[in-house]
Write a protein that holds these residues in place. Structure first.
Motif, PDB file in Angstrom:
ATOM      1  N   ASP A  41       0.824  -1.212   0.000  1.00  0.00           N
ATOM      2  CA  ASP A  41       0.000   0.000   0.000  1.00  0.00           C
ATOM      3  C   ASP A  41       0.855   1.258   0.000  1.00  0.00           C
ATOM      4  O   ASP A  41       0.458   2.285  -0.514  1.00  0.00           O
ATOM      5  N   TYR A  45       2.503  -3.213   3.822  1.00  0.00           N
ATOM      6  CA  TYR A  45       1.137  -3.697   3.590  1.00  0.00           C
ATOM      7  C   TYR A  45       0.314  -3.384   4.834  1.00  0.00           C
ATOM      8  O   TYR A  45       0.630  -3.833   5.922  1.00  0.00           O
ATOM      9  N   LYS A  59      -5.753  -5.170   6.074  1.00  0.00           N
ATOM     10  CA  LYS A  59      -6.970  -4.862   5.319  1.00  0.00           C
ATOM     11  C   LYS A  59      -8.088  -4.361   6.230  1.00  0.00           C
ATOM     12  O   LYS A  59      -8.763  -3.377   5.945  1.00  0.00           O
ATOM     13  N   GLU A  78     -12.986  -8.056   1.823  1.00  0.00           N
ATOM     14  CA  GLU A  78     -11.552  -8.272   1.601  1.00  0.00           C
ATOM     15  C   GLU A  78     -11.200  -8.667   0.165  1.00  0.00           C
ATOM     16  O   GLU A  78     -10.034  -8.787  -0.179  1.00  0.00           O
ATOM     17  N   SER A  85     -10.566  -8.336  -3.885  1.00  0.00           N
ATOM     18  CA  SER A  85      -9.743  -7.294  -4.509  1.00  0.00           C
ATOM     19  C   SER A  85     -10.581  -6.126  -5.053  1.00  0.00           C
ATOM     20  O   SER A  85     -10.155  -4.979  -5.013  1.00  0.00           O
ATOM     21  N   GLN A 114     -11.517  -4.025  -2.106  1.00  0.00           N
ATOM     22  CA  GLN A 114     -10.290  -3.421  -1.585  1.00  0.00           C
ATOM     23  C   GLN A 114      -9.855  -2.221  -2.420  1.00  0.00           C
ATOM     24  O   GLN A 114      -9.444  -1.195  -1.892  1.00  0.00           O
ATOM     25  N   LYS A 155      -9.405   1.538  -0.869  1.00  0.00           N
ATOM     26  CA  LYS A 155      -8.135   2.282  -0.885  1.00  0.00           C
ATOM     27  C   LYS A 155      -8.293   3.637  -1.552  1.00  0.00           C
ATOM     28  O   LYS A 155      -7.714   4.628  -1.111  1.00  0.00           O
TER      29      LYS A 155
END
Ligand code: ARG
Length: 569
Positions: free
Chosen positions: A37, A84, A87, A482, A484, A487, A491
């Protein structure tokens, strides 16, 4: 919200002797999410620490004590430390912020700071052209964003309502005023008079003399001249207001150039005392060669009239005293780069506090090009802005009619879409780039456009409508987000606040425009790949909540750019 960058910088700081703020400024967000991240590029420290980046990375990693609640893992890849984030931690931060705050991303980091934004600033009795539109749109977006970040913002419409051209217009009006339908179509008719009187001046020196005389009279307060000038101004402003109403523009001050007519004497006096003013061909100028500017700044013309530059200098003095600004931003096309270079250089001689000189910023932008070339008034290629905006509304209406003929409030939606499309087009690319004006592109619902963002927003709305109610945040099982696609959205949503700050650091609203495209795209992928309405109630609720969040951020973000969202389209 937790600031992950800061947390990482703090963690690194404990292992080496470098200031957190500096470390934080090095941290990047990797393009490829495979690389974590956040990434810390150790080569930035190689010189200072006299070590190879790889070695620095190893040493930092070894000594570093990470908080496992926040950071899942750290990896070293080619001189980078890749972080990272857990999450669940990001999900929690984002969703709670969405639940907690009506105004997602609002902060007070600008508290106590004053920002003056000089934008739009069209010229009286001349067409409000497409360059003024860009200034209005970019300036308006900056105004909103600064305000959202807690700055005290002052929006100024520095109208071009002064100068020798008014002497000419007054003369033209005296001679032929009755032949023109000024009340009916003021700017168009006044432009005609202006062209005609210019021709007359060329042919007859005496006419030119009378024009100059008129302007001097105007400066001295002659009643008749002022009366006509005010008439021009009122009529022009009525026209401009139509554009501002369509765009939803707002200004705190309408002090134009004329406002400074009695404030220039002081500027000239101060400059005289510096001994920098010299005579040149009857005019009074300041040489700026030593400062690397070849063209001198003209302070007073040979006939004794003041100039555009002198009025800007008086405005700087006035704004420093009145608004105590920390930043004072001017938005015009790059055609005025030289003007502002000169003015800002001369402003150093005004004896102002360093802060006020430092705070001056000319933010220039590119031209708007028609597929056939530059839009210009001189070549008679005049496009009336109000017509342009109305055409956009009309075209948007046609598309809506075709796609969704039974839609309610079609007119209102067409207005939001048509105007939103024009605004977005002005902001989509970095401002310094020339922009090509192409209807098909601007109104493409599937392209990187205003309508696409509105369309995505409407989609979130219709999903919410289908389920009837947004679930309560406490009931959301965050484990369900969670995957992708979710996610990716989370983000981007997390980055909103930082994005707004980037805009103000670079005076670049396109950063927010691009952000909204990224968010809309991420949602489209999520929408296509993830079933939202499903058997699994927990999964459904989590996805609904995310949908609600995306809608909220899109609406706030677009609103900051000056774009309104329809609920249906
Ligand atoms: N009226 C000018 C023009 O149309 C723009 C003014 C910009 N602002 C300023 N303070 N000079 O070109």
């Amino acid at each position: 919200m937790l600031n992950f960058k800061e947390i990482i910088a703090n963690t690194i700081e404990k292992t080496i002797n470098i200031d957190t703020k500096e470390l934080e400024s090095y941290i990047e967000i990797p393009k490829d999410t495979q690389n974590g991240d956040y990434a810390f590029p150790c080569f930035r420290l190689a010189k200072e620490l006299k070590k190879a980046p790889q070695q620095i990375a190893n040493e930092i990693k070894e000594k570093m004590e990470i908080d496992n609640n926040i950071i899942e893992k750290v990896e070293i890849v080619g001189g980078y430390l890749n972080f990272y984030i857990q999450k669940q931690k990001i999900i929690k931060e984002v969703l709670e912020e969405i639940a907690k705050k009506e105004e997602y991303g609002r902060t007070q980091i600008g508290e106590g700071k004053n920002v003056v934004i000089d934008y739009s600033s069209p010229n009286i009795a001349k067409p409000f052209h497409i360059g003024h539109l860009r200034s209005t749109v970019i300036g308006g977006a900056l105004y909103n964003i600064y305000q959202y970040l807690g700055y005290h913002t002052i929006g100024i419409n520095h109208l071009g309502d002064y100068g020798t051209q008014f002497g000419k217009l007054i003369e033209g009006y005296k001679l032929w005023g009755e032949e023109y339908e000024i009340e009916k179509d003021p700017i168009h008719e006044l432009t005609k008079i202006y062209i005609r009187i210019n021709q007359a001046c060329k042919e007859d020196e005496k006419v030119l003399e009378r024009c100059r005389e008129n302007f001097k009279k105007l400066e001295k307060g002659d009643e008749y001249c002022i009366q006509i000038w005010e008439k021009f101004k009122t009529l022009s402003l009525q026209e401009f207001q139509k554009v501002y109403d369509l765009l939803g523009s707002h200004f705190d001050s309408w002090n134009g150039e004329a406002f400074y007519s009695d404030k220039m004497a002081e500027v000239i006096e101060i400059l005289e005392k510096t001994g920098k003013i010299i005579e040149s061909q009857g005019a009074r100028i300041i040489n700026l060669e030593e400062q690397g500017i070849d063209t001198p700044c003209i302070i007073e013309k040979s006939n004794g009239s003041t100039t555009y530059a002198t009025r800007d200098l008086a405005a700087i003095l006035y704004r420093a005293r009145t608004y105590d600004y920390d930043k004072s931003i001017y938005l015009t096309s790059y055609e005025q780069v030289l003007h502002f270079k000169q003015v800002f250089e001369v402003a150093k001689l005004l004896g102002l506090d360093e802060k006020y000189v430092q705070g001056l910023k000319h933010i220039s932008f590119g031209m708007v090009l028609l597929p056939t070339g530059k839009m210009s008034t001189r070549e008679g290629n005049i496009i009336k802005l109000e017509d342009l905006l109305n055409e956009s509304i009309q075209r948007a209406g046609e598309i809506i009619e075709e796609k969704n003929p039974t839609l309610e409030n079609k007119e209102e939606v067409a207005k939001k879409v048509g105007i939103g499309a024009i605004i977005f087009n002005d902001l989509a690319n970095s401002r310094i780039k020339d922009e090509i004006f192409d209807w098909d592109q601007i109104l493409n619902f599937q392209g990187e456009t205003g309508p696409y963002i509105q369309y995505t927003y409407v989609r979130t709305k219709s999903v919410l409508e289908k389920v009837g109610k947004v679930p309560k945040i406490e009931t959301i099982n965050k484990q369900k987000l969670e995957d992708s696609y979710s996610q990716n959205i989370i983000k981007i949503m997390y980055a909103f606040e930082d994005t707004l700050q980037q805009v103000t650091k670079k005076e670049e609203p396109s950063i927010l425009a691009r952000y909204l495209i990224d968010l809309a795209k991420a949602y489209s992928v999520f929408y296509n790949e993830n079933k939202i309405i499903t058997e699994d109630k927990e999964l459904q609720d989590a996805r609904i909540y995310l949908t609600y969040g995306v809608g909220k951020v899109l609406k706030i973000g677009a609103g900051l750019l000056g774009i309104q969202m329809p609920d249906k389209m």
